[in-house]
Design an enzyme around this catalytic site. Sequence first.
Site, mmCIF file in Angstrom:
data_model
loop_
_atom_site.group_PDB
_atom_site.id
_atom_site.type_symbol
_atom_site.label_atom_id
_atom_site.label_comp_id
_atom_site.label_asym_id
_atom_site.label_seq_id
_atom_site.Cartn_x
_atom_site.Cartn_y
_atom_site.Cartn_z
ATOM 1 C CG PHE A 1 124.787 70.938 62.733
ATOM 2 C CD1 PHE A 1 125.232 69.872 61.965
ATOM 3 C CD2 PHE A 1 124.273 70.671 63.989
ATOM 4 C CE1 PHE A 1 125.175 68.564 62.444
ATOM 5 C CE2 PHE A 1 124.209 69.367 64.486
ATOM 6 C CZ PHE A 1 124.670 68.317 63.708
ATOM 7 C CG ASP B 1 118.607 75.273 65.531
ATOM 8 O OD1 ASP B 1 118.746 75.279 66.770
ATOM 9 O OD2 ASP B 1 118.977 74.327 64.814
ATOM 10 C CE LYS C 1 123.994 71.779 71.141
ATOM 11 N NZ LYS C 1 124.745 70.516 71.196
HETATM 12 C C1 PLP Z 1 122.051 74.545 66.321
HETATM 13 C C2 PLP Z 1 121.783 73.096 66.523
HETATM 14 N N1 PLP Z 1 120.636 72.579 66.071
HETATM 15 C C3 PLP Z 1 120.346 71.286 66.247
HETATM 16 C C4 PLP Z 1 121.209 70.432 66.888
HETATM 17 C C5 PLP Z 1 120.854 68.985 67.085
HETATM 18 O O1 PLP Z 1 120.607 68.755 68.415
HETATM 19 P P1 PLP Z 1 120.653 67.244 69.002
HETATM 20 O O2 PLP Z 1 122.054 66.758 68.899
HETATM 21 O O3 PLP Z 1 120.146 67.373 70.415
HETATM 22 O O4 PLP Z 1 119.719 66.436 68.154
HETATM 23 C C6 PLP Z 1 122.420 70.929 67.356
HETATM 24 C C7 PLP Z 1 123.389 70.028 68.017
HETATM 25 O O5 PLP Z 1 124.543 70.318 68.166
HETATM 26 C C8 PLP Z 1 122.720 72.300 67.181
HETATM 27 O O6 PLP Z 1 123.856 72.828 67.615
#
Ligand code: PLP
Length: 421
Positions: free
Chosen positions: A141, A226, A255
Amino acid sequence: MSLASVIRSEEILLLPTYDRHKILFEKGRGVYLWDSRGNRYLDFLSGIGVNALGHAHPAIQATLKRQAGRLIHVSNLFFHEYQAELAKRLTKISGLDRAFFCNSGTEAWEGALKLARIYARTRNTNGHKPKWRILALDNSFHGRTVGSLATTGQAKYRDPFVPLMPGVGFVRFNDVEDLKHQFDAGVCAICLETIQGEGGIRPVSPEFLQLARNLTESNDALLILDEIQCGLGRTGRHFAYQHYGVKPDIVTIAKPLAAGLPLGAILTTNRVAASMHPGMHGTTFGGGPLACAVAIEFLRELNKLLDHVSEVGGYFRAQLELLKAKHSCIREVRGMGLMLAMELDSSDKAKAVVSTLLKKRILINRTHETVLRFLPPYIIEENHVDEVIRALDSALTSDAPKQQRVQAVTRAQIRKRKEPQ
Ligand SMILES: Cc1ncc(COP(=O)(O)O)c(C=O)c1O
């Protein structure tokens, strides 16, 4: 405003994107939140990994007040004093060289994908053949914007919006043979979450990550990690990749970075950064003085909390393992530090446990149908863990009436155990 009137208004005024719990939160302090009826909740989700310092942290409040009265926004046409200072701290803790600031996780990920493409184009190390394929992982994700969706390995998020960005292949999670099979000289980047978050708290295996590093290194492709959910102290180290001894070319974070204000970042090496030039990428709001000043304060506080995250996280995990030994419906306990999960044998059961805990005023969530996810603030103590464990025990016991006392594990015993992988 009452909860009922907020619900009625939202129903007719907002895009129907969220299925919210019917609670109206009004304030927070430390590990607790209070709703409009004055009920207190123990927060073991921290706004999906954002409120790492808990709520209303005094140092964050003081920085916010000071900076809000001085300067909130100037755009990226001008300098302010905090971007370089924040970049200095982030590069020091990550071992990377440069930063780009944006507003969210998905925006950081989009920028990372653009960097991979422009790096490959600039280096052109693949003769006349195109080098623009990206390998991502099944079950991953990376966010909700189109490039992030294109690299998210879950059909339920991608399919309603196809066609997405072309050139993305998906490798089976932790399957080294599949990675070897799919990688070739046309790949410009392998990208993955060091620990899959939304996908159910699944750490990448050391073998898989090392192979991804070796393949990218020897082919002038990039390894992009990520760490939007698992980075910035969540696992007890500044970055989850530091548990593996592997250094990426690009890492994305967001986050908890600005303690609740929107701020994301791309961190990378000088070699990769050299392929970007003024005008190729940018943002209006990203890296503003208010968010950056708060992020500097967050990093100061984080340094004091890393050992605590490991210790209390180890304690929490050990208690979850004891629950597993007692309740046959628990399939697996996973995670590191304070990024933990318990997988149950049915999605209905997992849903019921989340709502039972909510009735007991404890916030957790369910991801990937069967997985209970715990992302508490880094400031929790053992007594908060005990409260959650008791609530989980009783929620799971309502299905299986045989009672057993969950054995206490002391912090000293936990310290002797190895950090979970
Ligand atoms: C691993 C990961 N990457 C990207 C995102 C996307 O982040 P955002 O919701 O700040 O766009 C999230 C959100 O939960 C995430 O957990």
